[in-house]
Design a protein around this motif. Structure first.
Motif, PDB file in Angstrom:
ATOM      1  N   LYS A  52      52.149  57.637  45.789  1.00  0.00           N
ATOM      2  CA  LYS A  52      50.823  57.325  46.338  1.00  0.00           C
ATOM      3  C   LYS A  52      49.816  56.930  45.258  1.00  0.00           C
ATOM      4  N   VAL A  53      50.294  56.298  44.183  1.00  0.00           N
ATOM      5  CA  VAL A  53      49.392  55.816  43.143  1.00  0.00           C
ATOM      6  C   VAL A  53      49.645  54.334  42.892  1.00  0.00           C
ATOM      7  N   VAL A  54      48.616  53.664  42.360  1.00  0.00           N
ATOM      8  CA  VAL A  54      48.741  52.278  41.925  1.00  0.00           C
ATOM      9  C   VAL A  54      49.170  52.301  40.463  1.00  0.00           C
ATOM     10  N   THR A  55      50.296  51.688  40.146  1.00  0.00           N
ATOM     11  CA  THR A  55      50.786  51.716  38.771  1.00  0.00           C
ATOM     12  C   THR A  55      49.895  50.867  37.873  1.00  0.00           C
ATOM     13  N   SER A  56      49.960  51.119  36.578  1.00  0.00           N
ATOM     14  CA  SER A  56      49.097  50.414  35.642  1.00  0.00           C
ATOM     15  C   SER A  56      49.377  48.914  35.634  1.00  0.00           C
ATOM     16  N   ARG A  57      50.645  48.512  35.765  1.00  0.00           N
ATOM     17  CA  ARG A  57      50.962  47.083  35.738  1.00  0.00           C
ATOM     18  C   ARG A  57      50.388  46.375  36.962  1.00  0.00           C
ATOM     19  N   THR A  58      50.551  46.983  38.129  1.00  0.00           N
ATOM     20  CA  THR A  58      50.015  46.382  39.348  1.00  0.00           C
ATOM     21  C   THR A  58      48.494  46.337  39.301  1.00  0.00           C
ATOM     22  N   LYS A  59      47.881  47.411  38.831  1.00  0.00           N
ATOM     23  CA  LYS A  59      46.415  47.455  38.731  1.00  0.00           C
ATOM     24  C   LYS A  59      45.899  46.350  37.821  1.00  0.00           C
ATOM     25  N   GLU A  60      46.508  46.166  36.673  1.00  0.00           N
ATOM     26  CA  GLU A  60      46.040  45.158  35.743  1.00  0.00           C
ATOM     27  C   GLU A  60      46.220  43.754  36.313  1.00  0.00           C
ATOM     28  N   ALA A  61      47.303  43.503  37.031  1.00  0.00           N
ATOM     29  CA  ALA A  61      47.517  42.190  37.642  1.00  0.00           C
ATOM     30  C   ALA A  61      46.441  41.889  38.674  1.00  0.00           C
ATOM     31  N   LEU A  62      46.048  42.894  39.428  1.00  0.00           N
ATOM     32  CA  LEU A  62      45.019  42.693  40.453  1.00  0.00           C
ATOM     33  C   LEU A  62      43.633  42.539  39.836  1.00  0.00           C
ATOM     34  N   LEU A  63      43.342  43.318  38.811  1.00  0.00           N
ATOM     35  CA  LEU A  63      42.057  43.175  38.132  1.00  0.00           C
ATOM     36  C   LEU A  63      41.940  41.801  37.470  1.00  0.00           C
ATOM     37  N   ALA A  64      43.036  41.298  36.934  1.00  0.00           N
ATOM     38  CA  ALA A  64      43.020  39.967  36.321  1.00  0.00           C
ATOM     39  C   ALA A  64      42.758  38.897  37.379  1.00  0.00           C
ATOM     40  N   ALA A  65      43.351  39.056  38.549  1.00  0.00           N
ATOM     41  CA  ALA A  65      43.099  38.106  39.645  1.00  0.00           C
ATOM     42  C   ALA A  65      41.635  38.145  40.054  1.00  0.00           C
ATOM     43  N   GLU A  66      41.083  39.343  40.106  1.00  0.00           N
ATOM     44  CA  GLU A  66      39.681  39.507  40.478  1.00  0.00           C
ATOM     45  C   GLU A  66      38.764  38.857  39.442  1.00  0.00           C
ATOM     46  N   ARG A  67      39.091  39.051  38.172  1.00  0.00           N
ATOM     47  CA  ARG A  67      38.298  38.430  37.113  1.00  0.00           C
ATOM     48  C   ARG A  67      38.368  36.903  37.179  1.00  0.00           C
ATOM     49  N   ALA A  68      39.434  36.384  37.743  1.00  0.00           N
ATOM     50  CA  ALA A  68      39.591  34.932  37.905  1.00  0.00           C
ATOM     51  C   ALA A  68      38.873  34.406  39.140  1.00  0.00           C
ATOM     52  N   GLY A  69      38.168  35.299  39.851  1.00  0.00           N
ATOM     53  CA  GLY A  69      37.384  34.870  41.002  1.00  0.00           C
ATOM     54  C   GLY A  69      38.084  35.008  42.335  1.00  0.00           C
ATOM     55  N   ILE A  70      39.235  35.657  42.379  1.00  0.00           N
ATOM     56  CA  ILE A  70      39.978  35.847  43.621  1.00  0.00           C
ATOM     57  C   ILE A  70      39.486  37.110  44.321  1.00  0.00           C
ATOM     58  N   THR A  71      39.247  36.999  45.622  1.00  0.00           N
ATOM     59  CA  THR A  71      38.777  38.135  46.415  1.00  0.00           C
ATOM     60  C   THR A  71      39.940  39.055  46.751  1.00  0.00           C
ATOM     61  N   LEU A  72      39.781  40.348  46.448  1.00  0.00           N
ATOM     62  CA  LEU A  72      40.789  41.333  46.822  1.00  0.00           C
ATOM     63  C   LEU A  72      40.408  41.976  48.147  1.00  0.00           C
ATOM     64  N   ILE A  73      41.435  42.182  48.978  1.00  0.00           N
ATOM     65  CA  ILE A  73      41.234  42.747  50.314  1.00  0.00           C
ATOM     66  C   ILE A  73      42.224  43.887  50.511  1.00  0.00           C
ATOM     67  N   LEU A  74      41.729  45.065  50.858  1.00  0.00           N
ATOM     68  CA  LEU A  74      42.594  46.173  51.244  1.00  0.00           C
ATOM     69  C   LEU A  74      42.699  46.158  52.760  1.00  0.00           C
ATOM     70  N   ALA A  75      43.918  46.092  53.276  1.00  0.00           N
ATOM     71  CA  ALA A  75      44.131  45.971  54.720  1.00  0.00           C
ATOM     72  C   ALA A  75      45.074  47.080  55.175  1.00  0.00           C
ATOM     73  N   SER A  76      44.542  48.019  55.946  1.00  0.00           N
ATOM     74  CA  SER A  76      45.297  49.234  56.233  1.00  0.00           C
ATOM     75  C   SER A  76      44.974  49.788  57.613  1.00  0.00           C
ATOM     76  N   GLY A  77      45.857  50.653  58.083  1.00  0.00           N
ATOM     77  CA  GLY A  77      45.551  51.422  59.277  1.00  0.00           C
ATOM     78  C   GLY A  77      44.553  52.525  58.995  1.00  0.00           C
ATOM     79  N   ARG A  78      44.299  52.807  57.726  1.00  0.00           N
ATOM     80  CA  ARG A  78      43.366  53.868  57.371  1.00  0.00           C
ATOM     81  C   ARG A  78      41.939  53.529  57.805  1.00  0.00           C
ATOM     82  N   PRO A  79      41.106  54.551  58.015  1.00  0.00           N
ATOM     83  CA  PRO A  79      39.665  54.295  58.214  1.00  0.00           C
ATOM     84  C   PRO A  79      39.047  53.808  56.918  1.00  0.00           C
TER      85      PRO A  79
END
Length: 278
Positions: A19-46
């Motif tokens: 139930k954790v985000v690994t460091s490699r996955t986190k860095e890949a997503l942060l790099a995408a965000e820094r490049a101007g890509i919108t991140l979206i979390l899509a879940s059944g959670r509230p």
């Protein structure tokens, strides 16, 4: 291919089995965000259950989006602004709760940061033969406060974004069609895990929510990459220009995806983003 947004299912996709985000996955997503890509979390959670991850991945700094309750609500991760909302009517919600009284399931409702249940001591289901305290599991996963009421049916006097039912996996597999039967023409009913069966407003899913919210950001679904592993991710993967199934996804999900990446324990998201974004 132009990529403007990345949509991520949470459990079994973004997070590993711990139930954790690994460091490699986190860095890949942060790099995408820094490049101007919108991140979206899509879940059944509230929405409450998405905020910690949104902060960890800096969606709250970059106007990412939170697609909550399996698509019945969308919020801006920075401002909290409600971008889309379609709840179950009080009449339909009460009908579901009344119908569920005939089944061996544990119904739960969420309002803001509160998890409403009827009996805090009736909390055990069996998953793959092992006992699971499902109320503690849901509380901890979504950072909720437990609120016990005598009757969910009596308490339900406002529209509900979803009605969550938990049950032993084998029991749900045998009874979910009977649970959903009275509402097949009025509500959306689906598994979000083999021990969770949920009810939302008719036509609600992650894809519908994104099809409403993305154009408001000037993003076409063809510019979306979506990652998922479960039944409730299928509409989102079909909508996206690139739908990606995790290696641990069900066969049904893999069949509709454009491609398959590594599992949630193998940094599958990072693997695919390395290919797509260079």
């Amino acid at each position: 291919m132009s990529i403007k947004a990345i949509a991520l299912d949470i459990d079994g996709t973004l997070t590993n089995d711990k139930k954790v985000v690994t460091s490699r996955t986190k860095e890949a997503l942060l790099a995408a965000e820094r490049a101007g890509i919108t991140l979206i979390l899509a879940s059944g959670r509230p929405a409450q259950g998405l905020r910690a991850l949104a902060h960890e991945l800096e969606l709250d700094r970059h106007h990412g989006m939170l697609v909550a309750y399996n698509g019945s609500q969308v919020r801006d991760a920075t401002s909290g602004e409600l971008l889309f909302n379609q709840a179950i009517s009080v009449e339909d919600a009460r009908a579901v709760l009344e119908h569920l009284q005939g089944f061996e399931v544990i119904p739960m409702l969420v309002d803001a940061d509160r998890l409403y249940i009827e009996d805090a001591y009736r909390c055990t289901i069996y998953h793959k033969g092992e006992p699971k305290n499902i109320i503690k599991y849901e509380r901890d996963a979504c950072s909720l406060r437990i609120h016990e009421v005598q009757s969910l049916l009596d308490w339900c006097i406002t529209p509900q974004n979803k009605i969550l039912t938990a049950g032993t996996d084998t029991y749900l597999a045998e009874h979910y069609e009977e649970m959903a039967a009275p509402f097949k023409d009025t509500l959306s009913c689906m598994f979000t895990a083999d021990f969770y069966f949920e009810f939302t407003a008719r036509g609600i899913d992650k894809a519908h929510a994104l099809s409403v919210a993305l154009p408001e950001r000037g993003i076409d679904p063809s510019e979306l990459v979506a990652f998922g592993d479960g039944q409730n991710d299928i509409p989102m993967l079909k909508l996206a220009g690139t739908g990606v199934a995790m290696a641990n996804a069900t066969d049904e999900v893999k069949r509709v995806a454009d491609c398959v990446t590594g599992s949630n324990n193998e940094d599958g998201i990072a693997q695919m983003l390395d290919r797509l974004l260079g």
